[in-house]
Scaffold this active site. Structure first.
Site, PDB file in Angstrom:
ATOM      1  N   VAL A  54       0.873  -1.170   0.000  1.00  0.00           N
ATOM      2  CA  VAL A  54       0.000   0.000   0.000  1.00  0.00           C
ATOM      3  C   VAL A  54       0.914   1.225   0.000  1.00  0.00           C
ATOM      4  O   VAL A  54       1.643   1.471   0.964  1.00  0.00           O
ATOM      5  CB  VAL A  54      -0.939   0.030   1.216  1.00  0.00           C
ATOM      6  CG1 VAL A  54      -1.865   1.236   1.124  1.00  0.00           C
ATOM      7  CG2 VAL A  54      -1.750  -1.262   1.314  1.00  0.00           C
ATOM      8  N   GLN A 116       9.461   6.055  -1.314  1.00  0.00           N
ATOM      9  CA  GLN A 116       7.996   6.200  -1.365  1.00  0.00           C
ATOM     10  C   GLN A 116       7.406   5.323  -0.269  1.00  0.00           C
ATOM     11  O   GLN A 116       7.519   4.097  -0.312  1.00  0.00           O
ATOM     12  CB  GLN A 116       7.383   5.855  -2.718  1.00  0.00           C
ATOM     13  CG  GLN A 116       5.967   6.418  -2.891  1.00  0.00           C
ATOM     14  CD  GLN A 116       5.951   7.963  -2.907  1.00  0.00           C
ATOM     15  OE1 GLN A 116       6.790   8.603  -3.521  1.00  0.00           O
ATOM     16  NE2 GLN A 116       4.984   8.545  -2.226  1.00  0.00           N
ATOM     17  N   LEU A 117       6.820   5.976   0.713  1.00  0.00           N
ATOM     18  CA  LEU A 117       6.276   5.265   1.871  1.00  0.00           C
ATOM     19  C   LEU A 117       5.367   4.137   1.426  1.00  0.00           C
ATOM     20  O   LEU A 117       4.428   4.349   0.659  1.00  0.00           O
ATOM     21  CB  LEU A 117       5.483   6.250   2.747  1.00  0.00           C
ATOM     22  CG  LEU A 117       4.827   5.630   3.979  1.00  0.00           C
ATOM     23  CD1 LEU A 117       5.875   5.187   4.998  1.00  0.00           C
ATOM     24  CD2 LEU A 117       3.846   6.617   4.611  1.00  0.00           C
ATOM     25  N   HIS A 118       5.665   2.913   1.911  1.00  0.00           N
ATOM     26  CA  HIS A 118       4.827   1.768   1.552  1.00  0.00           C
ATOM     27  C   HIS A 118       4.700   0.810   2.724  1.00  0.00           C
ATOM     28  O   HIS A 118       5.654   0.570   3.458  1.00  0.00           O
ATOM     29  CB  HIS A 118       5.361   1.047   0.307  1.00  0.00           C
ATOM     30  CG  HIS A 118       6.790   0.585   0.406  1.00  0.00           C
ATOM     31  ND1 HIS A 118       7.860   1.445   0.277  1.00  0.00           N
ATOM     32  CD2 HIS A 118       7.324  -0.649   0.603  1.00  0.00           C
ATOM     33  CE1 HIS A 118       8.992   0.762   0.385  1.00  0.00           C
ATOM     34  NE2 HIS A 118       8.693  -0.515   0.594  1.00  0.00           N
ATOM     35  N   LEU A 119       3.493   0.303   2.860  1.00  0.00           N
ATOM     36  CA  LEU A 119       3.138  -0.680   3.878  1.00  0.00           C
ATOM     37  C   LEU A 119       3.120  -2.055   3.225  1.00  0.00           C
ATOM     38  O   LEU A 119       2.491  -2.246   2.170  1.00  0.00           O
ATOM     39  CB  LEU A 119       1.753  -0.353   4.444  1.00  0.00           C
ATOM     40  CG  LEU A 119       1.164  -1.348   5.447  1.00  0.00           C
ATOM     41  CD1 LEU A 119       1.775  -1.110   6.821  1.00  0.00           C
ATOM     42  CD2 LEU A 119      -0.355  -1.205   5.515  1.00  0.00           C
TER      43      LEU A 119
END
Length: 209
Positions: A54, A116-119
């Protein structure tokens, strides 16, 4: 690394893939859904039979170290989107081949390799086609992988994530191969570890979907 939680910088073009997807997700390979804030996609090199990402689309959020208290609602949305996508994937039969574990973890890498921030949303079989090396295993089976719920609590209480990226990185490279379910090991190599994991009857920690 720079401000993105130690993430790779512009000198590594291969690492810009998530930045490009966040900027323009329509039609990109692996994208499941997107809106103005988030993109949900399948991991290109899955480390679990089900392994989703995400992405937060805000270009200012390079990684977890950029998060502050005001981002709590965004992280909550990321978790909810990941849970919904994982449930939908399970409802469709998961992935080709072996059935996935229905126990999932939702979390961040302490020091992501891609900006890029990702979960990560990953089934706890940890038997995806991309799970090949010691570094892969220890990225998801050790404290290098930080569960999102405690991260949320830290953001609420401290206003930021105080993670020791250098220590986490050194532990990743040198870490022993241990079963993430029962703690058995160290195993001498990945084939022996995965042979054990395939037979291990201990319950994995995480959220059951």
């Amino acid at each position: 690394g720079g401000g993105g939680g130690g993430a790779a910088g512009p000198a590594a073009p291969w690492a810009r893939g998530l930045v490009e997807i966040a900027a323009s997700p329509a039609g990109k390979e692996g994208v499941i859904s997107h809106d103005s804030e988030l993109v949900v996609l399948s991991d290109k090199y899955p480390k679990g039979i089900v392994h989703l990402l995400v992405l937060a689309r805000d270009p200012a959020l390079a990684g977890p170290s950029a998060l502050r208290a005001e981002h709590v609602p965004l992280v909550e949305r990321m978790i909810a989107a990941g849970r919904s996508a994982a449930n939908a994937t399970l409802a469709k039969g998961g992935a080709a081949g072996s059935p996935p574990s229905r126990t999932f973890r939702f979390g961040f890498h302490t020091r992501p390799s891609m900006p890029q921030l990702h979960l990560h949303v990953i089934s706890q079989d940890l038997r995806g086609g991309g799970m090949k090396t010691r570094r892969h295993w220890n990225s998801f089976a050790t404290d290098f992988f930080r569960d999102a719920t405690p991260a949320l609590e830290e953001l609420r209480s401290a206003g930021r994530l105080e993670w020791d990226e250098e220590a986490a990185e050194s532990g990743l490279a040198m870490g022993r191969l241990m079963c993430h379910r029962c703690g058995d090991g160290p195993h001498p190599n990945m084939p022996r570890l995965l042979e054990h994991v395939g037979k291990c009857a201990a319950a994995a920690s995480g959220v059951t979907l």
